[in-house]
Write an enzyme that holds these catalytic residues in place. Structure first.
Site, PDB file in Angstrom:
ATOM      1  CD  GLU A  10      45.855  43.080  42.340  1.00 55.12           C
ATOM      2  OE1 GLU A  10      44.832  42.720  42.973  1.00 55.12           O
ATOM      3  OE2 GLU A  10      45.970  44.225  41.853  1.00 55.12           O
ATOM      4  CG  HIS A  32      44.522  46.581  44.210  1.00 53.83           C
ATOM      5  ND1 HIS A  32      44.569  46.390  42.849  1.00 53.83           N
ATOM      6  CD2 HIS A  32      44.214  47.885  44.402  1.00 53.83           C
ATOM      7  CE1 HIS A  32      44.313  47.542  42.230  1.00 53.83           C
ATOM      8  NE2 HIS A  32      44.091  48.459  43.159  1.00 53.83           N
ATOM      9  CB  CYS A  78      41.205  48.464  41.094  1.00 61.13           C
ATOM     10  SG  CYS A  78      41.511  50.197  41.488  1.00 61.13           S
TER      11      CYS A  78
END
Lengths: 90, 236
Positions: free
Chosen positions: B205, B203, B86
């Site tokens: 994560e 994302h 990002c």
């Protein structure tokens, strides 16, 4: 050395999609502003630069644009010398 | 083995990355502050998401000149793995480690929802745990994710297999509605030429545990760790 006022105008490169300009254009049309052919978004950065003359101030602003202020992949910049000496403390 | 997560002022996914690495993957991770001038012997670096320096001027443009970035650029030039997620992707583009730039989303609005990604290249050190063509689901959360590069760069990325992830629908098709931000060629993630730097807008994560709604992002971290284990010097 004197202080010089420099205006840097940064705009999306022509031909590149400018959704901000497009949205402003639509908003203007819906407010009844007819005949607006094109709207481009962008931003300006105002600098006060210590330099020996306007030419040197412009040169330094150029360097700032190349290094940080504009991203050549998506933006063009234009440097305008807004005025000559700015009095100290102005 | 140790992975450094860089924290810039305004980063907000740094802890998510740290937690994914330490608690889920089970690898040593540490934070590095943007003012640090050393990477502390890290084997890989993650530039996390967020709004470094308030996204002032352009997203990533100021973070790119943080003291730590000098080391990150050196580390990448030496072949060290760098993952930018990002805002991290935006920083990598601003730093010139990846080509192109991320423009304002085509629809102007901030996009925060799950997307589907198709793995276009499963032979990278970040994606070896996936299959080519596999469809993953993970969140995006960005206002400037509209990938742009000139035509020549785009065809080079295509030709070299450096487009790693593309936005698709749940069936794995690149329909217009599946592209959340107007990215050229539906690009969600790209690799640098040597293959050690990956930038992606989604994302991973935030998709590493069932409780988060998806575990599809885990493969990126496990692929990276597997690569590092395989290339680590034998313990003396």
């Amino acid at each position: 050395m004197s202080r010089h006022r420099v205006e840097v105008l940064i705009r999306p490169r022509p031909g590149l999609l400018d959704p901000e300009g497009k949205a402003i254009h639509h908003a203007l049309a819906s407010l009844g502003f007819q005949g607006v052919e094109e709207v481009r978004g962008g931003k300006s950065v105002s600098l006060e630069v210590e330099a020996k003359d306007p030419a040197e101030a412009r040169e330094r602003a150029e360097e700032m644009c190349r290094k940080l202020l504009a991203n050549p992949v998506m933006e063009d910049y234009e440097i305008q010398m807004a005025g000559d000496d700015v009095p100290e403390g102005a | 083995m140790k992975i450094s997560v860089i924290t810039f002022p305004g980063s907000n996914c740094d802890y998510d990355c740290y937690k994914a690495l330490r608690d889920v993957v089970g690898v040593d991770a540490e934070f590095r502050w943007h003012k640090d001038r050393e990477l502390g012997g890290a084997d890989a670096v993650i530039l996390p998401g967020g709004f470094s320096y308030g996204d002032y001027l352009r997203a990533g443009s100021i973070a790119r000149f943080s003291p730590i970035m000098e080391k990150v650029v050196e580390f990448a030039a030496d072949g060290g793995p760098v993952l930018g997620i990002c805002n991290g992707f935006q920083i990598l583009c601003e730093a010139g480690l990846l080509p192109g730039a991320l423009l304002r989303n085509e629809g102007l609005t901030f996009q925060s929802h799950d997307v589907h990604l198709r793995v276009e290249n499963a032979e990278t050190l970040f994606t070896s745990g996936y299959q080519k063509g596999q469809v993953l689901r993970m969140p995006i959360a960005h206002g400037e994710g509209n990938y742009h590069a000139d035509t020549e760069t785009l065809s080079r990325l295509e030709g070299d297999g450096r487009i790693v992830f593309r936005y698709v629908n749940a069936e794995g098709e690149t329909t217009p509605w599946a592209n959340p931000n107007g990215s050229a060629h539906h690009i969600a993630g790209i690799l640098n030429e040597p293959g050690n730097v990956l930038g992606m807008m989604p994302h991973p994560e935030r998709a590493v545990e069932e409780i988060l709604g998806s575990t599809d992002g885990l493969g990126i971290f496990t692929s990276l760790v597997e690569h590092l284990s395989a290339t680590a010097p034998a313990p003396s």
